[in-house]
Design a protein around this motif. Structure first.
Motif, PDB file in Angstrom:
ATOM      1  N   LEU A   4       1.086  -1.082   0.230  1.00  0.00           N
ATOM      2  CA  LEU A   4      -0.150  -0.025   0.215  1.00  0.00           C
ATOM      3  C   LEU A   4       1.173   1.132  -0.342  1.00  0.00           C
ATOM      4  O   LEU A   4       1.727   1.272   0.552  1.00  0.00           O
ATOM      5  N   GLY A   5       0.202   2.587  -0.756  1.00  0.00           N
ATOM      6  CA  GLY A   5       1.445   3.861  -0.514  1.00  0.00           C
ATOM      7  C   GLY A   5       0.695   4.044   0.443  1.00  0.00           C
ATOM      8  O   GLY A   5       0.741   3.672   1.643  1.00  0.00           O
ATOM      9  N   ALA A   6       0.336   5.464   0.112  1.00  0.00           N
ATOM     10  CA  ALA A   6       0.395   6.269   1.889  1.00  0.00           C
ATOM     11  C   ALA A   6      -0.383   6.940   0.904  1.00  0.00           C
ATOM     12  O   ALA A   6      -0.897   8.137   1.997  1.00  0.00           O
ATOM     13  N   GLY A   7      -1.303   7.876  -0.380  1.00  0.00           N
ATOM     14  CA  GLY A   7      -1.401   9.335  -0.505  1.00  0.00           C
ATOM     15  C   GLY A   7      -3.456   8.491  -1.274  1.00  0.00           C
ATOM     16  O   GLY A   7      -3.470   9.772  -1.444  1.00  0.00           O
ATOM     17  N   SER A   8      -3.942   7.573  -0.239  1.00  0.00           N
ATOM     18  CA  SER A   8      -5.150   7.187  -1.020  1.00  0.00           C
ATOM     19  C   SER A   8      -5.815   7.314   0.260  1.00  0.00           C
ATOM     20  O   SER A   8      -5.606   7.595   1.815  1.00  0.00           O
ATOM     21  N   PRO A  12      -5.100   6.588   6.520  1.00  0.00           N
ATOM     22  CA  PRO A  12      -5.042   7.596   7.934  1.00  0.00           C
ATOM     23  C   PRO A  12      -5.569   5.520   8.549  1.00  0.00           C
ATOM     24  O   PRO A  12      -5.015   5.598  10.192  1.00  0.00           O
ATOM     25  N   MET A  13      -6.326   5.148   8.156  1.00  0.00           N
ATOM     26  CA  MET A  13      -6.231   4.102   8.348  1.00  0.00           C
ATOM     27  C   MET A  13      -5.163   2.710   9.354  1.00  0.00           C
ATOM     28  O   MET A  13      -5.153   2.645  10.269  1.00  0.00           O
ATOM     29  N   LEU A  14      -4.264   3.028   7.864  1.00  0.00           N
ATOM     30  CA  LEU A  14      -3.079   1.990   7.857  1.00  0.00           C
ATOM     31  C   LEU A  14      -2.111   3.062   9.455  1.00  0.00           C
ATOM     32  O   LEU A  14      -1.883   1.928   9.918  1.00  0.00           O
ATOM     33  N   HIS A  15      -1.913   4.169   8.726  1.00  0.00           N
ATOM     34  CA  HIS A  15      -0.653   4.922   9.073  1.00  0.00           C
ATOM     35  C   HIS A  15      -0.390   5.387   9.818  1.00  0.00           C
ATOM     36  O   HIS A  15       0.636   5.912  10.799  1.00  0.00           O
ATOM     37  N   VAL A  16      -1.547   5.332  10.662  1.00  0.00           N
ATOM     38  CA  VAL A  16      -2.289   6.312  11.405  1.00  0.00           C
ATOM     39  C   VAL A  16      -2.733   5.546  13.027  1.00  0.00           C
ATOM     40  O   VAL A  16      -1.997   5.470  14.299  1.00  0.00           O
ATOM     41  N   ALA A  17      -3.707   4.639  13.010  1.00  0.00           N
ATOM     42  CA  ALA A  17      -4.389   3.741  13.506  1.00  0.00           C
ATOM     43  C   ALA A  17      -4.064   2.552  13.400  1.00  0.00           C
ATOM     44  O   ALA A  17      -4.816   1.907  14.680  1.00  0.00           O
ATOM     45  N   GLY A  18      -2.787   1.877  12.609  1.00  0.00           N
ATOM     46  CA  GLY A  18      -2.669   1.456  12.908  1.00  0.00           C
ATOM     47  C   GLY A  18      -3.838  -0.206  12.103  1.00  0.00           C
ATOM     48  O   GLY A  18      -3.893  -1.533  13.296  1.00  0.00           O
ATOM     49  N   ILE A  19      -4.251   0.203  11.620  1.00  0.00           N
ATOM     50  CA  ILE A  19      -5.990  -1.154  11.175  1.00  0.00           C
ATOM     51  C   ILE A  19      -5.403  -1.524   9.755  1.00  0.00           C
ATOM     52  O   ILE A  19      -4.965  -0.584   9.171  1.00  0.00           O
ATOM     53  N   LEU A 156      -4.906  -6.938  17.084  1.00  0.00           N
ATOM     54  CA  LEU A 156      -3.878  -5.445  17.130  1.00  0.00           C
ATOM     55  C   LEU A 156      -2.141  -6.393  17.084  1.00  0.00           C
ATOM     56  O   LEU A 156      -1.700  -5.230  17.247  1.00  0.00           O
ATOM     57  N   LEU A 157      -2.059  -7.493  16.205  1.00  0.00           N
ATOM     58  CA  LEU A 157      -0.487  -7.608  15.502  1.00  0.00           C
ATOM     59  C   LEU A 157      -0.348  -6.240  14.942  1.00  0.00           C
ATOM     60  O   LEU A 157       0.720  -5.433  15.143  1.00  0.00           O
ATOM     61  N   GLU A 158      -0.973  -5.770  14.116  1.00  0.00           N
ATOM     62  CA  GLU A 158      -0.867  -4.000  13.220  1.00  0.00           C
ATOM     63  C   GLU A 158      -0.461  -2.979  13.713  1.00  0.00           C
ATOM     64  O   GLU A 158       0.582  -2.613  13.413  1.00  0.00           O
ATOM     65  N   ASN A 159      -1.244  -3.026  14.696  1.00  0.00           N
ATOM     66  CA  ASN A 159      -0.999  -1.678  15.927  1.00  0.00           C
ATOM     67  C   ASN A 159       0.526  -2.054  16.272  1.00  0.00           C
ATOM     68  O   ASN A 159       0.831  -1.529  16.920  1.00  0.00           O
TER      69      ASN A 159
END
Length: 245
Positions: A4-8, A12-19, A156-159
């Motif tokens: 996954l990139g980070a501009g879509s 915020p789900m993956l890169h900030v909240a760890g979801i 919780l693993l991603e987090n």
């Protein structure tokens, strides 16, 4: 399939909240059309009428994508155990390590005394993954508390790969493994904080160069701790507490 990139929208789900997130689409054949995107993307001509008449007549492709999305949601909601394959995460971590080694291995080995600890940490995480998957295979599927425990661990693993301080110079980017490169806002970058700190590091003059290497050492330690913590997330809670104390 790719990183996954980070501009879509999922960023915020993956890169900030760890979801854990996924980005899927119906698209053109990139082998036939050498395009970065279809020409109307994010322009004033990308209207409902254009979509209906030219891009996706009758919204057949859009309907197909919506059905896939609905089936993914149904599978996630109805599965007794969340269908996350954590062994894929272990595999991906090692692929990232090999890429880092190909790009910066000689440089890191010459400047970090503990560089080989990255491979050891990933190997330990892989062992935790194997133990976790064996536990799932042998668990009592009729025990609701056992099911809940395993699903919580999967969620919780991603987090575990988030750092509250964020990436170097980017406090709002929390994910240590998957984030955009500072040189390409849309592309995904493995070990992004480390790669950004290493960018053109040999071109720096003293004392800036020494200070950059100090930051590399610090961030490398954060990465090792995160990978180890992720492995702990998958361990049996009771056994882990007894092991520590």
């Amino acid at each position: 399939m790719g990183s996954l990139g980070a501009g879509s929208d999922y960023a915020p789900m993956l890169h900030v909240a760890g979801i854990t997130a996924v980005d899927f689409r119906y698209t053109y054949d990139s082998n036939t059309y050498n395009l970065g995107s279809y020409p109307l993307y994010h322009t004033e001509y990308e209207t409902f009428d254009t979509m209906e008449r030219l891009v996706d007549r009758g919204f057949e492709c859009s309907r197909a994508v919506a059905r896939v999305g609905a089936e993914i949601l149904r599978t996630l909601a109805d599965s007794l155990i969340i269908p996350f394959n954590v062994s894929d995460y272990a595999w991906r971590l090692d692929v990232m390590r090999q890429q880092l080694d190909d790009d910066f291995g000689a440089l890191l080995s010459a400047n970090l005394a503990n560089y080989t600890n990255l491979e050891l940490a990933i190997r330990s995480f892989t062992d935790d993954v194997k133990t976790f998957e064996r536990a799932i295979a042998n668990m009592d599927k009729k025990d609701p508390m056992a099911i809940r425990k395993v699903n919580d661990q999967l969620l919780l693993l991603e987090n575990a790969f988030l750092d509250s301080a964020g990436l170097p110079d980017r406090p709002l980017k929390k994910h240590l493994l998957f984030a955009d490169s500072m040189n390409d806002a849309y592309a995904g970058s493995s070990f992004p904080g480390l790669v950004d700190l290493l960018f053109e590091i040999d071109l720096l003059k003293e004392p800036e160069k020494s200070e950059r290497w100090r930051r590399v050492e610090q961030h490398f330690s954060v990465l090792l701790n995160a990978i180890q913590s992720a492995g702990f997330t998958l361990r049996d809670v009771v056994d882990f507490v007894e092991e520590q104390y």
